[in-house]
Design a protein around this motif. Sequence first.
Motif, PDB file in Angstrom:
ATOM      1  N   VAL A   1      -5.997   4.124   1.533  1.00 43.55           N
ATOM      2  CA  VAL A   1      -4.671   3.687   1.097  1.00 43.55           C
ATOM      3  C   VAL A   1      -3.903   4.923   0.651  1.00 43.55           C
ATOM      4  CG1 VAL A   1      -3.380   2.250  -0.513  1.00 43.55           C
ATOM      5  CG2 VAL A   1      -5.580   1.449   0.381  1.00 43.55           C
TER       6      VAL A   1
ATOM      7  N   SER B   1       0.162  -5.484   0.108  1.00 42.17           N
ATOM      8  CA  SER B   1      -0.918  -4.491   0.063  1.00 42.17           C
ATOM      9  C   SER B   1      -2.277  -5.169  -0.051  1.00 42.17           C
ATOM     10  CB  SER B   1      -0.713  -3.538  -1.115  1.00 42.17           C
ATOM     11  OG  SER B   1       0.446  -2.765  -0.949  1.00 42.17           O
TER      12      SER B   1
ATOM     13  N   ILE C   1      -5.446  -5.138   2.586  1.00 42.51           N
ATOM     14  CA  ILE C   1      -6.765  -4.615   2.223  1.00 42.51           C
ATOM     15  C   ILE C   1      -7.845  -5.665   2.421  1.00 42.51           C
ATOM     16  CG2 ILE C   1      -8.183  -3.854   0.271  1.00 42.51           C
ATOM     17  CD1 ILE C   1      -5.659  -2.363  -0.745  1.00 42.51           C
TER      18      ILE C   1
END
Length: 347
Positions: free
Chosen positions: A282, A329, A333
Amino acid sequence: MLCAAWPHVRSDLASTRRDAAAFLGNLEGVYGAKSRQSWVQRWTDIADAHCLVGDLDVEKGAFDEAAEAWLCALTAFEVARRLVDEDDPQSGNVSAKVEAGIQRFGSLERKVERVQLACDDTAEFLAYYLPAGRSHLPTPAVVCISSEEETGVTLLGRLLPVVVGRGISVLAVSHDDLSNHWRDQANFLLSCCLDYLSGRPDVDAARIGVSGEGLSAVLATDFVLSDRRVAAAVCDAGLWNWARTLASVAWIARTADEIDEAVPSAHRSRLVRQMKCPVLVVAGGRGIVSATEAIKLQAECEVARIDLELAMPQMARTPVGDIENFVTSDDCIFGWLEHKLARSSVR
């Protein structure tokens, strides 16, 4: 104030998360329309309204609906937490409501377990375990390490809405419980986490991943290198230490640009080549590595056929700093983790 929030109370978690993602995605455009405190209050009111719906559902015996309402509340509380200033009295209020929301959710059939992990006579720390659900077969699991700015409880409150329904168990641990030790000791503590998960009958020991945020991404990298049982990792792939090395050498030599160009690309990817599992880096946002370095590493890994992918969070620039769209996000993930742990790819 709750009356004004009712129009924003949706009946399902997916709608709530879409609304939160849309708000954060357009934050630069709407931020000046109200004061920061007003936005915090609005999202807190939305969360409180969801909590009330959940309480009413419990009274009716509609436990699945209650669980979904409380997950909606946790999503709204996290939006408020992202907006509130650390020194604002509202910060403690929001954090307390997050913990209360977790307790509400954990009071139902799918309990959140407080786990006291005792690795030896000198090391003991608290973790939070969320089982994958009602599957009769062992499921994948992920050890999630909070960022240096989060507690384990805060991390769990944010992750509950995104992991529910994915068939993944989660063990949430605090960055502070690991970072106060030497690297080898931190790796030992994380191995204890894997030992705990591997010993559970509801977890598939061959499909356990690790995810670290902020500086915890460095801890996750070190752990993957020390324990080959990890089946997938969200980490920094060694880029933070690599950047520190470059900066030190550049400071001494006073030739930063020349050094960067002269370094063989293989050295940048030295650590990730030693990893035996798929990796997600990330960059930007909650990440601690620069997007430029991460893109270079991804290109090098693609040539070397190393399973490394890159995620770049959407950020909104505001007068009080950059605010990450945590909804998109986290979905990215855990979508990646769900995919990789489904087939447990090992290099």
